[in-house]
Enzyme design. Structure first.
Site, PDB file in Angstrom:
ATOM      1  N   ARG A 102     -64.068  17.653 -20.464  1.00  0.00           N
ATOM      2  CA  ARG A 102     -65.040  16.562 -20.319  1.00  0.00           C
ATOM      3  C   ARG A 102     -64.642  15.662 -19.143  1.00  0.00           C
ATOM      4  O   ARG A 102     -63.463  15.407 -18.925  1.00  0.00           O
ATOM      5  CB  ARG A 102     -65.056  15.720 -21.606  1.00  0.00           C
ATOM      6  CG  ARG A 102     -65.828  16.370 -22.718  1.00  0.00           C
ATOM      7  CD  ARG A 102     -65.595  15.741 -24.073  1.00  0.00           C
ATOM      8  NE  ARG A 102     -65.503  14.278 -24.053  1.00  0.00           N
ATOM      9  CZ  ARG A 102     -65.399  13.538 -25.165  1.00  0.00           C
ATOM     10  NH1 ARG A 102     -65.423  14.117 -26.349  1.00  0.00           N
ATOM     11  NH2 ARG A 102     -65.300  12.236 -25.098  1.00  0.00           N
ATOM     12  N   LYS A 125     -60.281  12.105 -34.576  1.00  0.00           N
ATOM     13  CA  LYS A 125     -61.427  11.781 -35.442  1.00  0.00           C
ATOM     14  C   LYS A 125     -62.447  12.917 -35.458  1.00  0.00           C
ATOM     15  O   LYS A 125     -62.932  13.299 -36.519  1.00  0.00           O
ATOM     16  CB  LYS A 125     -62.139  10.500 -34.962  1.00  0.00           C
ATOM     17  CG  LYS A 125     -61.260   9.283 -34.866  1.00  0.00           C
ATOM     18  CD  LYS A 125     -62.060   8.041 -34.469  1.00  0.00           C
ATOM     19  CE  LYS A 125     -62.747   8.101 -33.113  1.00  0.00           C
ATOM     20  NZ  LYS A 125     -61.825   8.208 -31.962  1.00  0.00           N
ATOM     21  N   ARG A 145     -60.431   4.438 -21.047  1.00  0.00           N
ATOM     22  CA  ARG A 145     -60.915   4.485 -22.436  1.00  0.00           C
ATOM     23  C   ARG A 145     -59.913   3.832 -23.380  1.00  0.00           C
ATOM     24  O   ARG A 145     -60.302   3.172 -24.336  1.00  0.00           O
ATOM     25  CB  ARG A 145     -61.183   5.939 -22.848  1.00  0.00           C
ATOM     26  CG  ARG A 145     -62.447   6.480 -22.194  1.00  0.00           C
ATOM     27  CD  ARG A 145     -62.489   7.975 -22.234  1.00  0.00           C
ATOM     28  NE  ARG A 145     -62.732   8.508 -23.552  1.00  0.00           N
ATOM     29  CZ  ARG A 145     -62.382   9.748 -23.928  1.00  0.00           C
ATOM     30  NH1 ARG A 145     -61.755  10.539 -23.113  1.00  0.00           N
ATOM     31  NH2 ARG A 145     -62.678  10.159 -25.135  1.00  0.00           N
ATOM     32  N   ARG A 181     -67.795   0.703 -32.549  1.00  0.00           N
ATOM     33  CA  ARG A 181     -66.702   0.531 -31.599  1.00  0.00           C
ATOM     34  C   ARG A 181     -66.569  -0.915 -31.153  1.00  0.00           C
ATOM     35  O   ARG A 181     -65.688  -1.217 -30.350  1.00  0.00           O
ATOM     36  CB  ARG A 181     -66.969   1.389 -30.367  1.00  0.00           C
ATOM     37  CG  ARG A 181     -66.243   2.740 -30.375  1.00  0.00           C
ATOM     38  CD  ARG A 181     -66.703   3.425 -29.141  1.00  0.00           C
ATOM     39  NE  ARG A 181     -65.906   4.405 -28.518  1.00  0.00           N
ATOM     40  CZ  ARG A 181     -66.022   5.722 -28.695  1.00  0.00           C
ATOM     41  NH1 ARG A 181     -66.788   6.199 -29.637  1.00  0.00           N
ATOM     42  NH2 ARG A 181     -65.349   6.545 -27.947  1.00  0.00           N
ATOM     43  N   ARG A 214     -57.481  18.714 -24.010  1.00  0.00           N
ATOM     44  CA  ARG A 214     -58.665  19.048 -24.819  1.00  0.00           C
ATOM     45  C   ARG A 214     -59.656  19.905 -24.039  1.00  0.00           C
ATOM     46  O   ARG A 214     -59.891  19.681 -22.846  1.00  0.00           O
ATOM     47  CB  ARG A 214     -59.338  17.754 -25.272  1.00  0.00           C
ATOM     48  CG  ARG A 214     -60.591  18.005 -26.076  1.00  0.00           C
ATOM     49  CD  ARG A 214     -60.924  16.867 -26.972  1.00  0.00           C
ATOM     50  NE  ARG A 214     -61.432  15.694 -26.265  1.00  0.00           N
ATOM     51  CZ  ARG A 214     -61.794  14.577 -26.884  1.00  0.00           C
ATOM     52  NH1 ARG A 214     -61.701  14.480 -28.191  1.00  0.00           N
ATOM     53  NH2 ARG A 214     -62.234  13.550 -26.186  1.00  0.00           N
TER      54      ARG A 214
HETATM   55  P1  AMP Z   1     -66.448   9.822 -27.755  1.00  0.00           P
HETATM   56  O1  AMP Z   1     -66.818  11.248 -27.721  1.00  0.00           O
HETATM   57  O2  AMP Z   1     -66.545   9.211 -29.131  1.00  0.00           O
HETATM   58  O3  AMP Z   1     -65.106   9.539 -27.120  1.00  0.00           O
HETATM   59  O4  AMP Z   1     -67.540   9.040 -26.875  1.00  0.00           O
HETATM   60  C1  AMP Z   1     -67.726   9.351 -25.516  1.00  0.00           C
HETATM   61  C2  AMP Z   1     -68.365   8.162 -24.809  1.00  0.00           C
HETATM   62  O5  AMP Z   1     -69.648   7.878 -25.388  1.00  0.00           O
HETATM   63  C3  AMP Z   1     -67.600   6.855 -24.896  1.00  0.00           C
HETATM   64  O6  AMP Z   1     -66.542   6.769 -23.944  1.00  0.00           O
HETATM   65  C4  AMP Z   1     -68.718   5.859 -24.627  1.00  0.00           C
HETATM   66  O7  AMP Z   1     -69.074   5.837 -23.265  1.00  0.00           O
HETATM   67  C5  AMP Z   1     -69.869   6.470 -25.401  1.00  0.00           C
HETATM   68  N1  AMP Z   1     -69.871   6.019 -26.817  1.00  0.00           N
HETATM   69  C6  AMP Z   1     -69.644   6.778 -27.915  1.00  0.00           C
HETATM   70  N2  AMP Z   1     -69.714   6.044 -29.030  1.00  0.00           N
HETATM   71  C7  AMP Z   1     -69.988   4.769 -28.628  1.00  0.00           C
HETATM   72  C8  AMP Z   1     -70.163   3.536 -29.310  1.00  0.00           C
HETATM   73  N3  AMP Z   1     -70.067   3.459 -30.649  1.00  0.00           N
HETATM   74  N4  AMP Z   1     -70.439   2.445 -28.564  1.00  0.00           N
HETATM   75  C9  AMP Z   1     -70.548   2.502 -27.222  1.00  0.00           C
HETATM   76  N5  AMP Z   1     -70.365   3.632 -26.514  1.00  0.00           N
HETATM   77  C10 AMP Z   1     -70.098   4.767 -27.202  1.00  0.00           C
END
Ligand code: AMP
Length: 208
Positions: free
Chosen positions: A155, A13, A166, A88, A122
């Protein structure tokens, strides 16, 4: 055009949102990037979410929705946007529907084994956030960003235990959004198991 990119972590994404954002001139709004920036700044929000993110859990809905509401109120989102990693949960999707009209929800389809391979390879630039992959999209010089020369890192949440968590959280809390948006007639599906270029073409086919 107001778009949502939906899919498991590692489905591509973020990469596709960056490509499409450049091509269509609309901002990529990644809640993950917004939270990471808050952690880096050491702000009050950052301190609240740091531990949650490291474990791969979700930040509480109320905090997340408020963050997105404020971001979408900025002028650059007026001509459209790509929401990458939001919503989410069903609660977030319902809240979003209360203040925004979405045109398409693109669901990135991919299987778990490929997600694990992608996320564990990554690498992210510490300075500008550009994304690389040791196999599919390596930087020209190992460990260095092609764009800005910044240091590339893994990360915390791309470490194996966190990746598995996750994926579990995705299946429990986010996957129900596929049916949610299908019922609303907004869902469009792409096969994201191949190259970013292949995904880009499928998305452009949907939008044009
Ligand atoms: P991502 O980079 O999108 O994988 O997001 C990294 C982390 O940020 C996730 O594992 C969550 O801890 C938090 N996060 C990102 N987007 C959301 C969301 N829409 N709702 C809740 N937590 C989020």
């Amino acid at each position: 055009m107001n778009l949502i990119f939906l899919g498991a972590p590692g489905a591509g994404k973020g990469t596709l949102a960056t490509l499409l954002s450049r091509e269509y001139g609309i901002p990529q709004i990644s809640t993950g990037d917004l939270f990471r920036a808050a952690v880096k700044e050491g702000s009050e929000l950052g301190n609240k979410v740091k531990g949650i993110m490291e474990k791969g859990e979700l930040v509480p809905d109320s905090l997340t929705v408020e963050l997105v509401r404020q971001r979408l109120a900025k002028a650059d989102a007026g001509g459209g946007y790509i929401l990458d990693g939001f919503p989410r949960t069903i609660v977030q999707a319902d809240a979003l529907a209360g203040f925004e009209q979405i045109d398409h929800v693109i669901n990135f389809e991919i299987d778990d084994q490929l997600v694990i391979r992608r996320l564990s390879g990554r690498r992210v630039c510490r300075s500008c956030g550009a994304i690389y992959h040791v196999d599919n999209m390596p930087p020209k010089v190992e460990g260095k960003c092609d764009r800005c020369g910044g240091e590339l890192y893994i990360r915390d949440d791309d470490k194996i235990d966190s990746i598995k968590n996750r994926l579990r959280v995705y299946k429990e809390q986010t996957e129900p959004l596929i049916a949610y948006y299908r019922d609303k007639g907004l869902l469009r599906e792409i096969d994201s198991s191949r190259s970013p270029q292949h995904s880009l073409e499928q998305i452009k086919g949907i939008l044009e």
